[in-house]
Scaffold this motif. Sequence first.
Motif, PDB file in Angstrom:
ATOM      1  N   UNK A 125       0.823  -1.207   0.000  1.00 47.64           N
ATOM      2  CA  UNK A 125       0.000   0.000   0.000  1.00 47.64           C
ATOM      3  C   UNK A 125       0.860   1.260   0.000  1.00 47.64           C
ATOM      4  N   UNK A 126       1.949   1.246   0.744  1.00 52.24           N
ATOM      5  CA  UNK A 126       2.840   2.406   0.768  1.00 52.24           C
ATOM      6  C   UNK A 126       3.513   2.607  -0.593  1.00 52.24           C
ATOM      7  N   UNK A 127       3.874   1.518  -1.275  1.00 49.10           N
ATOM      8  CA  UNK A 127       4.452   1.637  -2.609  1.00 49.10           C
ATOM      9  C   UNK A 127       3.480   2.346  -3.553  1.00 49.10           C
ATOM     10  N   UNK A 128       2.196   1.979  -3.478  1.00 47.83           N
ATOM     11  CA  UNK A 128       1.214   2.578  -4.371  1.00 47.83           C
ATOM     12  C   UNK A 128       0.963   4.041  -3.997  1.00 47.83           C
ATOM     13  N   UNK A 129       0.989   4.354  -2.709  1.00 47.33           N
ATOM     14  CA  UNK A 129       0.884   5.752  -2.282  1.00 47.33           C
ATOM     15  C   UNK A 129       2.003   6.568  -2.918  1.00 47.33           C
ATOM     16  N   UNK A 130       3.219   6.026  -2.875  1.00 40.51           N
ATOM     17  CA  UNK A 130       4.358   6.721  -3.485  1.00 40.51           C
ATOM     18  C   UNK A 130       4.135   6.887  -4.988  1.00 40.51           C
ATOM     19  N   UNK A 131       3.661   5.836  -5.645  1.00 43.37           N
ATOM     20  CA  UNK A 131       3.465   5.883  -7.099  1.00 43.37           C
ATOM     21  C   UNK A 131       2.452   6.947  -7.503  1.00 43.37           C
ATOM     22  N   UNK A 132       1.409   7.114  -6.706  1.00 48.26           N
ATOM     23  CA  UNK A 132       0.323   8.006  -7.113  1.00 48.26           C
ATOM     24  C   UNK A 132       0.444   9.420  -6.552  1.00 48.26           C
TER      25      UNK A 132
END
Length: 454
Positions: A125-132
Motif C-alpha cells: 500500500x505504501x508503494x502505491x501511495x508513493x506511485x500516485x
Amino acid sequence: MSTANDTTESVWRGRYLGVTVGAVALVFLAAMQSLAVTTVMPIVSAELDGAALYAVAFSGTLATSVIGMVAAGAWADRSSPVPALTAAVTLFVIGLVIAGAATSMEMLVVGRLIQGLGTGGQTVALYVVVARMYPAALHGRVFAAFSAAWVVPSLIGPFLAGAVTEYLHWRWVFLGVAGLTILFFIVVMSRLRGRDLHTDEPAKGRIAARLGFAVAVAAGALTLSLAGEFGAWSWVVVGASAVVIGLAARPLLPPRTLRAGRGLPSVVLMRGLIAGALFGAEIYVPYLLIDEYGFSPTWAGLGLTTAAVAWAAAAEIQGRYGDRIGNARITLFGVAQLFAALLFAGATALLHLHPAVLIIGWALAGAGMGLMYPRLTVLTLAYSTPQNQGFNSSALSISDSIGAATAIAVMGVVFTALTGTHAGFPVVFAIAGVLTLLALIPGLRMGHAHEQHR
C-alpha cells in the motif's frame, strides 16, 4: 496525482513532508519490530514454554505476509491505496497487541500470523501511495529513505529490545511498537486526507483466485521453513514445497517472470534472486563469528552493522544518481559487490582468516544491495500503470519473500547435513554466490521504462 512540475520539489519539504515522515516511520517501526523479535524470542519462548513453536513464530509472519501483499495490491488497483493501508496497519497493530498480551505460545503465534498480514499489506500500500502521490523523479529518493528506515533498526534494534526486556518487559517490545504505529499512521492519514489517489481506470476482474494462490504460496513457504524438522525426509519436503510455491506463485507474478522475460519480469525475478542470496547468507555471518571465533552475540552483530551502514550510503547514492548511472551499471556494480562479499565470507570460513576480513568484506554486500534494492522498486513503478501498480508492487514483494524463504530453507537443510564437518559455512556462502551470479541474467534484461521522465 503528481505532475512533471513537481520534480523540483523535495520529499522532505512542502506537501510531501508529512507523508514522507509518516511513511518512513511506519517502515522503520515494522523493521524495528522484526529485528527486535529476534532478540527477545528466546526469552518469550522460555516464559511461555513454546520451544516447539519457536520457528513458526518467525516463519509464520513471512508466510502470511504474501496474502497481505496480494490483497492490498488488488484493493489498491481497484480504488485508492488508502483503505488498503488502513486495513493493513489495523491488522499489524491487532497482531502486535495479541502477541504482547499472549499468555501462551499458541496465542503469540496467532498474533504473529495476523501481524504478517498487516506487514505485507502495508508495504504494498505504501508503494502505491508513493506511485500516485510523488512524481517519478522523486521515487528514488523516497525508496532510499525506506531503505535507510530498515538500516537504523539493524543498528539499534537488538540493543533497544534487550533494554526494554530487561528494564520493562518483553511485552512492551510488541505493545510499544503498536502505540507508535498508531501515532505515525495518524500523521500519514492527516496528510492524505482530501487527496484523490484513486486510479482513473480501476482494474477489474475477480481476486478470489489470486487470494487462493497467495494462501497456497504462504502454506508452501511455511512448510518449507520447517523442512529441517523432517529429518531424512527434509529434501522431499523442500522439493514438494518448492513445486507448490512455484506453481502457485506464477499467477501472482508478471507473465514470463520465471523465464526472465525482458522488462518488468526480469526486475521481479532479480529481486527474488538477490534477496535469496543476501538474506540466506546473512544469518550465517554472526553464526560464523560466534561458532568459529568465539564472538559474543553483541560483537557478532558487527558483521551486519557494517553492511547496514554501507546499504544506507549506497541507497542514497542510487536515489540521487541512479538515472545517471543506469540500470545495467547498477546491476554490474551491485552484483560484483555482493559476490565479492560472499567470496570474502567463504574464504574466511574455509581458510580461517582473521575475522576482520569477514566483517569488513561483508560491508560490500550492503553496498551492493543498497544500489540494487531501491532501484528495482523504482523500475517496478516505472513499468506500471495506475491499473496495475498494486499488482506489480505486490509481485515484487512476493518475489522478495519467496526468494528469501526458499534460500534460507535450502541453506538450512544443507548446513544441517554438513554438521560436524568444516564445509557447512563455505558451502552456504557458495550457494549464495551462485544465486548472485544468476541474478546477472535478469539484471541485464531489465531495460528502461523511461523512469527518469515519468
